[in-house]
Write a protein that holds these residues in place. Structure first.
Motif, PDB file in Angstrom:
ATOM      1  N   VAL A  30      41.916  31.745  30.352  1.00  0.00           N
ATOM      2  CA  VAL A  30      42.560  31.157  31.526  1.00  0.00           C
ATOM      3  C   VAL A  30      41.526  31.024  32.637  1.00  0.00           C
ATOM      4  O   VAL A  30      41.194  32.009  33.295  1.00  0.00           O
ATOM      5  CB  VAL A  30      43.754  32.010  32.006  1.00  0.00           C
ATOM      6  N   PRO A  31      40.976  29.827  32.857  1.00  0.00           N
ATOM      7  CA  PRO A  31      39.976  29.662  33.919  1.00  0.00           C
ATOM      8  C   PRO A  31      40.630  29.735  35.291  1.00  0.00           C
ATOM      9  O   PRO A  31      41.844  29.494  35.430  1.00  0.00           O
ATOM     10  CB  PRO A  31      39.414  28.261  33.643  1.00  0.00           C
ATOM     11  N   PRO A  32      39.872  30.085  36.325  1.00  0.00           N
ATOM     12  CA  PRO A  32      40.446  30.122  37.679  1.00  0.00           C
ATOM     13  C   PRO A  32      40.856  28.724  38.121  1.00  0.00           C
ATOM     14  O   PRO A  32      40.267  27.733  37.702  1.00  0.00           O
ATOM     15  CB  PRO A  32      39.288  30.661  38.535  1.00  0.00           C
ATOM     16  N   PRO A  33      41.879  28.623  38.965  1.00  0.00           N
ATOM     17  CA  PRO A  33      42.351  27.299  39.398  1.00  0.00           C
ATOM     18  C   PRO A  33      41.320  26.599  40.266  1.00  0.00           C
ATOM     19  O   PRO A  33      40.647  27.219  41.096  1.00  0.00           O
ATOM     20  CB  PRO A  33      43.621  27.628  40.187  1.00  0.00           C
ATOM     21  N   MET A  47      48.187  40.467  39.347  1.00  0.00           N
ATOM     22  CA  MET A  47      47.232  41.571  39.343  1.00  0.00           C
ATOM     23  C   MET A  47      47.952  42.839  38.916  1.00  0.00           C
ATOM     24  O   MET A  47      49.183  42.894  38.868  1.00  0.00           O
ATOM     25  CB  MET A  47      46.603  41.763  40.735  1.00  0.00           C
ATOM     26  N   SER A  48      47.185  43.861  38.606  1.00  0.00           N
ATOM     27  CA  SER A  48      47.750  45.151  38.215  1.00  0.00           C
ATOM     28  C   SER A  48      46.654  46.196  38.298  1.00  0.00           C
ATOM     29  O   SER A  48      45.456  45.871  38.301  1.00  0.00           O
ATOM     30  CB  SER A  48      48.326  45.080  36.795  1.00  0.00           C
ATOM     31  N   SER A 268      45.280  43.807  34.415  1.00  0.00           N
ATOM     32  CA  SER A 268      44.598  44.973  34.994  1.00  0.00           C
ATOM     33  C   SER A 268      43.362  44.543  35.778  1.00  0.00           C
ATOM     34  O   SER A 268      42.458  43.923  35.221  1.00  0.00           O
ATOM     35  CB  SER A 268      44.198  45.954  33.889  1.00  0.00           C
ATOM     36  N   THR A 269      43.336  44.895  37.052  1.00  0.00           N
ATOM     37  CA  THR A 269      42.192  44.548  37.896  1.00  0.00           C
ATOM     38  C   THR A 269      41.016  45.482  37.640  1.00  0.00           C
ATOM     39  O   THR A 269      39.870  45.045  37.585  1.00  0.00           O
ATOM     40  CB  THR A 269      42.597  44.591  39.368  1.00  0.00           C
ATOM     41  N   CYS A 270      41.294  46.762  37.457  1.00  0.00           N
ATOM     42  CA  CYS A 270      40.229  47.734  37.189  1.00  0.00           C
ATOM     43  C   CYS A 270      39.869  47.711  35.710  1.00  0.00           C
ATOM     44  O   CYS A 270      40.732  47.532  34.849  1.00  0.00           O
ATOM     45  CB  CYS A 270      40.668  49.138  37.589  1.00  0.00           C
ATOM     46  N   ASN A 271      38.578  47.914  35.433  1.00  0.00           N
ATOM     47  CA  ASN A 271      38.160  48.049  34.052  1.00  0.00           C
ATOM     48  C   ASN A 271      38.277  49.511  33.645  1.00  0.00           C
ATOM     49  O   ASN A 271      38.815  50.342  34.374  1.00  0.00           O
ATOM     50  CB  ASN A 271      36.740  47.509  33.862  1.00  0.00           C
ATOM     51  N   ILE A 272      37.750  49.851  32.482  1.00  0.00           N
ATOM     52  CA  ILE A 272      37.900  51.206  31.970  1.00  0.00           C
ATOM     53  C   ILE A 272      37.189  52.233  32.846  1.00  0.00           C
ATOM     54  O   ILE A 272      37.524  53.415  32.848  1.00  0.00           O
ATOM     55  CB  ILE A 272      37.392  51.278  30.516  1.00  0.00           C
ATOM     56  N   ASN A 273      36.200  51.784  33.627  1.00  0.00           N
ATOM     57  CA  ASN A 273      35.468  52.678  34.535  1.00  0.00           C
ATOM     58  C   ASN A 273      36.057  52.705  35.937  1.00  0.00           C
ATOM     59  O   ASN A 273      35.419  53.179  36.869  1.00  0.00           O
ATOM     60  CB  ASN A 273      34.002  52.244  34.607  1.00  0.00           C
ATOM     61  N   TYR A 274      37.271  52.179  36.092  1.00  0.00           N
ATOM     62  CA  TYR A 274      37.967  52.133  37.380  1.00  0.00           C
ATOM     63  C   TYR A 274      37.156  51.369  38.429  1.00  0.00           C
ATOM     64  O   TYR A 274      37.056  51.779  39.587  1.00  0.00           O
ATOM     65  CB  TYR A 274      38.301  53.546  37.867  1.00  0.00           C
ATOM     66  N   VAL A 277      36.954  44.781  38.932  1.00  0.00           N
ATOM     67  CA  VAL A 277      36.097  43.633  38.650  1.00  0.00           C
ATOM     68  C   VAL A 277      36.828  42.492  37.943  1.00  0.00           C
ATOM     69  O   VAL A 277      36.309  41.382  37.858  1.00  0.00           O
ATOM     70  CB  VAL A 277      34.898  44.069  37.793  1.00  0.00           C
ATOM     71  N   ASN A 278      38.028  42.756  37.412  1.00  0.00           N
ATOM     72  CA  ASN A 278      38.745  41.708  36.679  1.00  0.00           C
ATOM     73  C   ASN A 278      39.501  40.808  37.657  1.00  0.00           C
ATOM     74  O   ASN A 278      40.331  41.299  38.428  1.00  0.00           O
ATOM     75  CB  ASN A 278      39.727  42.319  35.684  1.00  0.00           C
ATOM     76  N   PRO A 279      39.256  39.505  37.635  1.00  0.00           N
ATOM     77  CA  PRO A 279      39.926  38.603  38.590  1.00  0.00           C
ATOM     78  C   PRO A 279      41.401  38.441  38.258  1.00  0.00           C
ATOM     79  O   PRO A 279      41.837  38.692  37.130  1.00  0.00           O
ATOM     80  CB  PRO A 279      39.169  37.280  38.397  1.00  0.00           C
ATOM     81  N   PRO A 280      42.200  38.012  39.236  1.00  0.00           N
ATOM     82  CA  PRO A 280      43.632  37.788  38.983  1.00  0.00           C
ATOM     83  C   PRO A 280      43.840  36.686  37.946  1.00  0.00           C
ATOM     84  O   PRO A 280      43.003  35.788  37.783  1.00  0.00           O
ATOM     85  CB  PRO A 280      44.174  37.363  40.356  1.00  0.00           C
TER      86      PRO A 280
END
Length: 583
Positions: A30-33, A47-48, A268-274, A277-280
């Motif tokens: 899903v590319p950004p709009p 987001m989450s 999920s906005t946070c990666n496994i390392n909290y 970095v993940n965009p909406p």
């Protein structure tokens, strides 16, 4: 439809191993709009799992109509965290903001199933001392659990807990529960307790928001274990069938997937390392063909509202597989912006809702290939001309010359050209495709030792200019031997250091029980030292004072297969080369 508890519900990894044989999971990028929200669409931004890290988010939150947060917006549900999140979400430009809680919102769970629900002043043995803290002070956890009015602090949004809301005619249901995970908030045992919550989800839900993922979609942990809920997957696929299912919880499961009917979004906005970095995840939903007149069912439109014509088309495809093929073909078709199309498949019936915007002055971008009346005329003329030309070529190719001449076609070229031209064209195309084009690519590819294959314009590295008439590089000769060859003999000033090094080696070998350098047997360390010692032999180094080294050298030579025929011959040839250089 009644959903039953799966026999392997307590082991979701094993359950997915069985279910994956019949499940289809398609990963979606899903590319950004890049464009504004179309007039006939509703844009959702999802987001989450931001975990009170919104001040550290580096990316911009895309604009849209509805903002959805699928839980874990705090670290433990503390009052300060909730207030900060409420202030942050209040500054977002989205008209509607929908939030559910997650397992980190301890203060939002009024019905903890473990003893943490006592809500009494902390005392010795309190269960909060047994749950993972994730770096959070335990006093903060205890304060969060004891705060019974925390929900009043979450303003500027719609909070859903086993309930739904409707925006723009789109029904959104939110629930925070998940299978037991680290004994935090909104935990339920797998099986019937979880299923009882999923049974509350209405069947006409358009967008489902849960904190936990379903089994098989965005639920794979870094350990290889599946954390999703089997009964939630069954409820989504067999009973509710929402268009979108939004969730979080498993950070490493971020992404979008589909089973061909439902789009699953791990936001999920946070990666496994909290790290946030993940965009909406952003997607657009068509407005319903029939707009309710009450409440917030329709999107605000300008006063000069254009009239619309709506219709519903149902087509019986005779088989479910054929209906799915038609559905997938139609959903990727790029229709004009004046048409809103909503597709759904039930068994073998394909249903399509269409809303046509009526306009007397249609606008069109000048570079679009859309068939305007003038373009349609040109296209149709070229279509006829191409087929006519091809028909004439076939007549020229197959009809004998005397027949063509009898009907007046005496000006045609010779038959030779009817074959020669296509053959020449095919040969030219083959040469370009398989010779010239690959050759051009090869000439543009840098050499394997070129820094440009490892760096780009943003990489800083030192570019060394090589002197064209300098000394050429010497390969395949050890550095020690090169030094001897260039100097003709050992440097007298360096000989004492060589003697000291050989003496150290002699001492090591004297203490070795096996006679080898580093172990009880022949190793790579012996080979490394042999390359240096053998170069000293080339200048007839005196080994008489180092009996252990001499014994070791003979032992190594005997341990290496064919050394007598290969090594000695090479050593003698090198000696002759050194003696010749010394003359």
């Amino acid at each position: 439809m009644s959903i039953e508890v799966h026999p392997l519900t307590q082991n979701p990894t094993a359950a997915w191993k069985e279910l994956s044989k019949t499940q289809k999971v398609v990963k979606i990028n899903v590319p950004p709009p890049k464009n504004d929200v179309p007039e006939n669409m509703v844009r959702f931004v999802c987001m989450s799992d931001t975990h009170s890290l919104t001040p550290h988010i580096k990316f911009d939150i895309p604009d849209g109509d509805v903002f959805i947060h699928a839980g874990d917006f705090t670290r433990c549900g503390g009052e300060e965290e909730v207030v900060n999140f409420s202030n942050w979400i209040g500054k977002l430009p989205h008209k509607h903001k929908i939030v559910i809680a997650g397992n980190h919102e301890l203060s939002f769970d009024r019905t903890f199933t473990h003893p943490l629900t006592s809500k009494l002043p902390c005392q010795e043995g309190y269960v909060v001392d047994e749950i993972p803290t994730l770096g959070i002070p335990r006093e903060h956890l205890k304060q969060a659990v004891e705060n019974e009015t925390i929900r009043d602090k979450l303003i500027n949004c719609i909070y859903l807990e086993d309930e739904f809301t409707t925006v723009y005619g789109i029904k959104i249901y939110g629930t925070p529960w998940q299978p037991e995970f680290c004994k935090w908030a909104f935990n339920l045992p797998r099986g019937e307790p979880c299923l009882s919550r999923w049974n509350l989800i209405p069947e006409d839900t358009d967008i489902l928001v849960t904190h936990t993922p379903p089994l098989g979609h965005g639920d794979l942990c870094c350990t290889g274990v599946r954390a999703g809920c089997v009964e939630l997957l069954s409820t989504v696929q067999r009973r509710v069938l929402p268009k979108y299912h939004i969730f979080g919880h498993i950070h490493e499961g971020y992404g979008v997937s589909s089973d061909g009917k439902v789009i699953f979004i791990n936001a999920s906005t946070c990666n496994i390392n909290y790290l946030p970095v993940n965009p909406p995840v952003v997607f657009d939903v068509p407005l319903r063909p029939v707009m309710e007149s009450s409440g917030d069912a329709k999107k605000e439109e300008p006063p000069s509202k254009k009239p619309k014509c709506s219709m519903t088309i149902c087509y019986n495809a005779e088989s479910k597989s054929r209906a799915n093929v038609l559905y997938n073909s139609l959903r990727v078709d790029q229709e004009p912006k004046s048409v809103i199309r909503e597709l759904s498949v039930h068994d073998s019936t394909l249903t399509m809702n269409i809303v046509i915007v009526i306009s007397n002055h249609p606008s069109m971008v000048g570079s679009t290939p859309a068939p305007t009346p003038s373009r349609a005329n040109y296209g149709f003329a070229l279509y006829l001309a191409s087929y006519t030309a091809f028909a004439l070529y076939l007549v020229w190719f197959f009809v004998p010359d005397h027949i063509l001449e009898s009907i007046g076609f005496t000006f045609l070229p010779q038959k030779y050209w009817s074959v020669a031209v296509p053959v020449h064209a095919c040969v030219t195309l083959a040469l370009v495709a398989f010779v010239f084009y690959p050759a051009l690519n090869l000439t543009l590819v840098p050499k394997s030792n070129d820094m440009t294959i490892l760096a780009d314009e943003y990489t800083n590295y030192e570019k060394v200019e090589v002197q064209s008439d300098g000394i050429p590089p010497i390969y395949d000769i050890p550095l020690t031997e090169v030094t001897i060859l260039l100097n003709g003999k050992l440097d007298p000033s360096k000989k004492p250091k060589v003697d000291d090094a050989v003496k150290v080696l002699d001492t090591i070998l004297e203490r070795s029980k096996s006679g080898f350098v580093a172990a009880e047997q022949f190793t790579i360390a012996d080979i490394s030292l042999l390359t240096i010692v053998s170069s000293l032999e080339a200048v007839d180094y005196d080994w008489s004072s180092y009996t252990n080294v001499k014994k070791w050298l003979n032992k190594i030579k005997n341990a290496i297969p064919n050394y007598a025929t290969i090594g000695v011959r090479g050593e003698n040839a090198f000696k002759e080369m050194v003696k010749a250089a010394m003359k």
